[in-house]
Design a protein around this motif. Structure first.
Motif, short mmCIF file in Angstrom:
data_model
loop_
_atom_site.label_atom_id
_atom_site.label_comp_id
_atom_site.label_asym_id
_atom_site.label_seq_id
_atom_site.Cartn_x
_atom_site.Cartn_y
_atom_site.Cartn_z
N HIS A 30 52.55 31.80 36.70
CA HIS A 30 52.67 33.13 37.05
C HIS A 30 52.07 34.25 36.10
N PRO A 31 51.27 34.95 36.49
CA PRO A 31 50.52 36.02 35.78
C PRO A 31 51.35 37.12 35.05
N GLU A 59 51.87 40.08 31.37
CA GLU A 59 51.25 40.43 30.10
C GLU A 59 51.91 40.21 28.86
#
Length: 441
Positions: A136-137, A139
């Motif tokens: 899951h993306p 940062e």
């Protein structure tokens, strides 16, 4: 949220695999190789160890990053009510606890890859963390150590953006050693050569020395509380200072003076990990940070309604002498602002120093009601726990439940609205949130 599918998967695992900890990285490493080493595919990792304050640091780090508009995954342990709490996946507007179907599928996939090999459930669930966080993306990923550091199943990330060591004190002696320097050495095991290290406020000079020496040996850029960064309370505000200058911020939403130092460690960690923090984002983070079960105010709910009218009720899962001290200090601070008689409702497990925890409250608490911890096989019988409280210089009596202790206090207390702390175990905190109808979200 429906939890049946994931719970069934975890119950099946618990029937197959041993409970508890088995300190080695061999099994988790083998399993992760079968899964394609998802731990190497994560966004920048903030890896947090320590005896106390790990969860608060994780909560502050998440608040800081999300206030900066970043997408953040968060892994914490243990959970309070639901296994899902351990996995918060990044989402616009703030992370969300993992959906049940996504969680159950990941558990099944990891269990299949393990193929019945000897392993602990915690190791499987840690592999689930890496699967979820890599697919899951986001940062950033904030990952809290489960136990110790060196051999903890989370300690397979080779290049963390930063390793954070929060306050080290005595706990889990059977696993980590019976001296604070031994425990500090285990926590320092998450440091990786050349990777930044943040060392939070330490109670023990011996522990601090071990941590600094380890970081120096590994040639880590090191940021030490009180030397490279610090924070203090001034005129009802929090002032954070490092080599970049000062930030004048609101006091953290989490109660207690110790949270100022925890917030400072998180600011230092997020910056060391390479993220910029604007003054506005830091202000927002201090005002929005949340960490259930740690000096959490219970203003409403089924249990809260049983207390004396107007009672000020606090819930805290801290369970060792170090935690007892910071919770007692937070309550003493409340007492200064708004004096009230203080009562303690406590349940603990048998791996903790019960008398050491209670000693922190001597002279502060009027009376202790001890209760069983029914959600753990290691719960201390309430009559035995009352003896431990008495040995620590408090008056105590056993009660069959938190609900009955609250009702007894309501029916017998004839005085101003009291302040009530329910504490001594994360198991107890979880059970109280569940029974109160206010589980973490």
């Amino acid at each position: 949220m429906t939890t049946l599918a994931a719970d069934r998967e975890i119950e099946a695992l618990m029937a197959l695999h041993p409970k508890g900890f088995d300190l080695s990285l061999d099994r988790i490493t083998r399993l992760l190789e079968r899964l394609g080493n998802p731990q190497d595919l994560l966004p920048p990792v903030i890896h947090i160890a320590g005896t106390n304050g790990k969860g608060s640091c994780a909560a502050f780090s998440r608040a800081l990053l999300e206030a900066s508009g970043r997408l953040v995954h968060v892994h914490t342990s243990p959970h309070l009510v639901s296994w899902h709490e351990r996995y918060r996946l990044a989402a616009e507007g703030g992370g969300r606890l993992v959906d049940d179907d996504v969680f159950a599928e990941a558990i099944a996939r990891v269990a299949k890859a393990n193929d019945g090999q000897k392993i602990t459930v915690f190791e499987i669930l840690t592999a689930v963390t890496f699967i979820l966080f890599s697919e899951h993306p986001a940062e950033a990923a904030i990952i809290e150590v489960g136990l110790g550091g060196r051999f903890d199943a989370t300690n397979v990330v080779e290049r963390p953006a930063v390793s954070v060591i929060m306050p080290v004190s005595m706990d889990h002696e059977a696993y980590l050693g019976d001296r604070v320097e031994l425990i500090a050495a285990e926590k320092a095991g998450i440091m990786k050569r050349g990777c930044p290290v943040v060392i939070g406020a330490q109670e023990s000079e011996t522990a601090l020395q071990v941590l600094i020496e380890t970081a120096e040996r590994l040639e880590c850029p090191t940021f030490v509380y009180g030397q490279d960064f610090l924070a203090f309370e001034e005129n009802g505000r929090m002032v954070y200072q490092d080599e970049d200058g000062l930030m004048d911020l609101p006091l953290p939403r989490l109660p207690g003076r110790h949270q100022v130092a925890n917030a400072a460690a998180a600011i230092a960690a997020v910056k060391a990990a390479g993220f910029e923090i604007s003054h506005r984002a830091a202000e927002k983070a201090m005002a929005t940070v949340a960490w259930p079960g740690r000096m959490q105010k219970l203003a409403q709910g089924r249990l809260a309604e049983l207390a004396p009218r107007g009672a000020d009720i606090w819930l805290d899962g801290g369970h060792n002498p170090g935690a007892g001290v910071v919770v007692a200090e937070a309550l003493a601070e409340q007492e200064e602002k708004n004096p009230r008689p203080l009562f303690l409702i406590s349940g603990m497990i048998n791996t903790k120093d019960q008398s050491g925890y209670f000693r922190a409250f001597k002279g502060l608490v009027r009376h202790v009601y001890t209760v069983p911890v029914n959600t753990s096989d290691a719960g201390v019988p309430n009559d035995e726990l009352a003896i431990r409280a008495t040995e620590a210089g408090l008056t105590a009596e056993p009660m069959s439940s938190v609900a009955n202790a609250l009702m007894l206090l309501r029916d017998t207390w004839d005085g101003p609205p009291p302040r009530i702390l329910i504490g001594g175990s994360l198991y107890l905190a979880g059970a109280v949130l569940d029974e109160n109808g206010t589980p973490p979200t």
